[in-house]
Scaffold this active site. Structure first.
Site, mmCIF file in Angstrom:
data_model
loop_
_atom_site.group_PDB
_atom_site.id
_atom_site.type_symbol
_atom_site.label_atom_id
_atom_site.label_comp_id
_atom_site.label_asym_id
_atom_site.label_seq_id
_atom_site.Cartn_x
_atom_site.Cartn_y
_atom_site.Cartn_z
ATOM 1 N N HIS A 114 44.719 35.477 42.616
ATOM 2 C CA HIS A 114 44.664 35.601 43.889
ATOM 3 C C HIS A 114 43.718 34.446 44.475
ATOM 4 C CE1 HIS A 114 46.466 39.831 44.120
ATOM 5 N NE2 HIS A 114 47.559 38.851 44.146
ATOM 6 N N GLU A 117 40.042 35.443 45.975
ATOM 7 C CA GLU A 117 39.256 36.259 45.423
ATOM 8 C C GLU A 117 38.156 35.591 44.477
ATOM 9 O OE1 GLU A 117 41.628 38.990 43.557
ATOM 10 O OE2 GLU A 117 42.594 40.026 45.573
ATOM 11 N N HIS A 151 39.783 40.523 39.409
ATOM 12 C CA HIS A 151 40.099 40.704 40.723
ATOM 13 C C HIS A 151 38.904 40.834 41.636
ATOM 14 C CE1 HIS A 151 44.395 40.085 40.964
ATOM 15 N NE2 HIS A 151 44.379 40.530 39.779
ATOM 16 N N GLU A 153 38.206 44.989 38.980
ATOM 17 C CA GLU A 153 37.949 44.601 40.479
ATOM 18 C C GLU A 153 36.440 44.729 40.575
ATOM 19 O OE1 GLU A 153 40.058 44.081 42.793
ATOM 20 O OE2 GLU A 153 42.010 44.918 42.331
#
Length: 788
Positions: free
Chosen positions: A524, A527, A622, A695
């Protein structure tokens, strides 16, 4: 200049206003309503036409207030989160309010104190705006969608100010970073191009591990303990001794020629042939003793004192032809020199292996001889028959030494290194399904045939003794059949040294598995914290820290830090150039629509099918826009033991990193996540592999025992990456291999993870797991070493 419409688009739906937002603004000057003429100081100029920039539209609401619209991802209007733009032509002490009005998400860390980033040309370091100047609210003027407003005061007229959602990390910065690593010429760092994106940007794959030919023997070879001369095509001295050159002299070897050095015979003959041809064409009478430097003298029209050589001057065109011929020969010689240098390196490696194998083979022969002696002595002396002279047995049992094998594929501590002789059944008596072994010992014929199949194996002697005497009898019997008592103070025989053991594992066993850790990031593009975490992992693994050296010796790290280079370059938040969320297409990636994802998936499947490769971890990094701290997502398995083993790594990471939260870590199988790398690879790989999504918050983390949020910095993101790499040391129980002379630092703990018991810890004695069955059962809870 044309005035922008002040009508706000619908900011909360999937489509937004595509007619109003078609691309980034480019040097757009926001002029007051009704103003005509040249822009003045204070008429702000907005720009987002640069790498990773994003700002689609600017509406001036009043003299001090501006509505800013995020450009949606290319070919996908659903995602509008990332912004990155510049403002110039400001006045000193000019105060403004910027409203970001079309976020596609309602939940945001702006509710918890997050603030945009800002920097200027005179202050290039990114800083967060004061949270008291940032507001996140539902705005009735924009269909009650959420708006983020922040107040700012420009203090320097000549500066260009840049605002961003989070710390930017561009594709160009990433390429410069990899180029700097490559220039260091580290033998444990390898960069390759795995593929290209739709816009032909390269997908880089990094491999970090110690080279297989790195050993103490190679160092001894380089120190002339094993003398292998360097082969070279260098010009020979008058005394016949070859000169030795290093790699740095390859380019200058044929340019700077020492005095007295003679040109090579081949080059000399070629030059003479060209000179003879020139003589025939031009009628020149040049002697063979004439030096080429004297022959190729360019005529000077202003020279008056010319001797008889004037008639022998070669035309420039012919001279250039001769010079090109000579340079071509020099280039061919340079290529030959490089080939010989590579051959020399291969000889060094082969000499290293021969010396290591020679020392090991002698030990293996002793083990083989001893094992065969034990087998034969056991048959003759285990029973109650007469004693046999060991010297006689030795002379009868030992066979001539077979020739040294050219390959080493069997275990070093077994007698199967050389093929065992086929059993001769004629010397045994068969009667009613029984085999008579002598001394009144009869065994079942079927069991005897089963035993002969394993003859030559290291357990053959033990199995034969158990078949004859039984387990209970053998508890108090030695190999010679004499009852013994176990001594309490007996000193156990030491195992093989780690050095010899590593040689056996790496060089003598077929199918040696390489434990691979596969890490990906920036699938992504918006990010950006994932790139900083990846850089922290890479920086630590290529460093000279003792832990990094141990990890490189025992593990192979495959890292693809930027899976979506097009999206990163374009300033998208979640999608690729063609509008695809790549982290939803792992099930069936297209080689033309998702080329980077397709290349990574094919590589992972290839490694999974390779019997010499054990893909142990897949971690996709991420950033999260609504939660604090770092945390992980894992998979759910039907096997309870596998599910429990999966939680080991996050718990260890929680102990090492103060910003990682195990309580926020969750394991799920949501249907909407079916196309992610974690879910797809978790179902594809076997029970020894574990897949996670790591994350990290866009904003901050909370240290255990406190409630204050600590905003992340670029260094804090990289520190988390270093702690991720360090956790593999604990997972594989490699702590004893780290130099104990390093100075310990106090461990920082954010929270205590729930107590647990390792499901496979019992009975483990090796520091490094050696097989797929037990390689996940390594854990060290009492390591006092510290995080970074």
């Amino acid at each position: 200049m044309a005035e922008r419409s002040q009508t706000a688009p619908e900011a909360g739906n999937d489509t937004g206003n595509e007619d109003a937002i078609g691309g980034n603004v480019s040097k757009y000057i926001a002029l007051p309503n009704g103003y005509s003429g040249q822009p003045k100081k204070g008429h702000l100029t907005f720009d987002a036409c640069f790498e990773s920039g994003n700002l689609g539209r600017v509406d001036q609401v009043s003299e001090f207030e501006y509505d800013l619209f995020i450009r949606p991802d290319t070919c996908n209007p659903r995602f509008r989160v990332w912004f990155n733009f510049t403002v110039e032509n400001v006045k000193e002490s000019q105060r403004v309010i910027f409203n970001i009005v079309n976020f596609s998400k309602t939940k945001s860390l702006y509710r918890d104190g997050m603030a945009p980033m800002v920097k200027s040309t005179s202050r290039p370091k990114w800083q967060r705006l004061p949270p008291k100047n940032v507001y996140y609210y539902r705005c009735p003027d924009h269909r009650k969608n959420y708006v983020m407003s922040f107040a700012f005061c420009f203090d320097r007229e000549d500066d260009i100010y840049q605002f961003a959602y989070c710390y930017p990390y561009t594709y160009t910065r990433f390429q410069h970073y990899l180029d700097s690593l490559q220039k260091r010429n580290m033998d444990y760092f390898f960069r390759e191009q795995l593929g290209q994106s739709v816009q032909q940007r390269q997908l880089d794959l990094l491999t970090i591990t110690s080279p297989e030919d790195k050993s103490d023997l190679e160092n001894s070879v380089m120190q002339k303990k094993i003398k292998i001369p360097k082969l070279s095509l260098s010009h020979v001295e008058d005394d016949g001794e070859a000169k030795d050159y290093g790699e740095e002299d390859l380019q200058l070897r044929h340019i700077k020629r020492p005095e007295g050095r003679k040109p090579s015979e081949a080059a000399h003959k070629s030059i003479e042939a060209v000179v003879a041809r020139l003589e025939r064409q031009n009628g020149l009478s040049l002697g063979h003793s004439t030096c080429p430097e004297e022959v190729f003298v360019e005529a000077s029209p202003g020279t008056e004192d010319m001797d008889s050589l004037e008639d022998a001057v070669v035309p420039r065109a012919l001279y250039e032809e001769l010079l090109r011929n000579y340079q071509q020969q020099q280039e061919e010689m340079r290529h030959l020199q490089q080939e010989l240098e590579r051959t020399r390196r291969q000889l060094v490696q082969q000499a290293k292996k021969l010396k290591e194998y020679g020392a090991l083979v002698s030990e293996m022969k002793e083990l083989r001889d001893l094992n065969r002696r034990l087998q034969d002595v056991l048959l003759l002396r285990l029973g109650s028959g007469p004693a046999i002279d060991l010297e006689k047995v030795k002379s009868e049992c030992l066979e001539p030494e077979p020739e040294l094998r050219s390959t080493f594929s069997e275990e070093a501590n077994t007698s199967s290194y050389y093929p065992a002789p086929a059993p001769v059944m004629d010397k045994y008596i068969l009667d009613n399904g029984k085999v008579h072994l002598g001394s009144g010992i009869w065994v079942d014929e079927e069991k005897w045939h089963q035993l002969q199949v394993t003859q030559g194996d290291s357990k053959y002697t033990k199995n034969l003794a158990v078949m004859i005497w039984g387990t209970d009898v053998l508890k108090n019997r030695s190999v010679t059949g004499v009852a013994t008592k176990k001594k309490k103070d007996a000193i156990p025989k030491p195992p093989l040294s780690p050095h010899k053991l590593s040689i056996v594992r790496e060089n003598l066993r077929e199918g040696t598995e390489k434990k691979v850790i596969f890490i990906t990031g920036r699938v992504h593009p918006g990010e950006t914290p994932s790139s900083f975490v990846c850089q922290g992992i890479i920086d630590f693994l290529v460093s000279q820290h003792p832990i990094a050296r141990v990890l490189r010796e025992h593990l192979v790290f495959k890292i693809a830090p930027m899976l979506n280079p097009d999206g990163v370059y374009l300033g998208n938040y979640r999608c690729s150039l063609m509008g695809f969320d790549l982290n939803r297409h792992w099930l069936d990636p297209s080689p033309w629509a998702h080329p980077t994802l397709h290349g990574v998936k094919q590589l992972i499947i290839k490694m999974y099918n390779d019997p010499k490769t054990s893909l142990e971890f897949y971690i996709d990094i991420h950033a999260h826009s609504t939660m604090m701290n770092g945390f992980m997502y894992g998979n759910i398995f039907e096997d309870e033991e596998r599910f429990q083993r999966q939680s080991i790594f996050p718990k260890l990471l929680c102990q090492n990193a103060e910003d990682f939260s195990y309580t926020s870590t969750s394991f799920n199988r949501d249907a909407v996540k079916a196309g992610t790398g974690r879910r797809f690879l978790g179902g594809l790989l076997d029970h020894t592999s574990y897949c996670y999504t790591l994350e990290v918050s866009f904003y901050s983390y909370i240290i255990g025992g406190t409630t204050a949020a600590v905003p992340y910095t670029e260094e804090a993101y990289m520190k988390l990456g270093r702690n991720v790499a360090r956790t593999f040391l604990d997972y594989y129980r490699l702590n004893p291999l780290v130099d104990r002379m390093t100075v310990p630092m106090p461990r920082l703990r954010k929270e205590n993870p729930p107590p647990y018991k390792h499901p496979s810890l019992r009975g483990s004695t090796n520091n490094v797991p050696s097989s797929k069955g037990d390689k996940k059962s390594s854990l060290n809870h009492k390591d006092p070493s510290t995080p970074f």
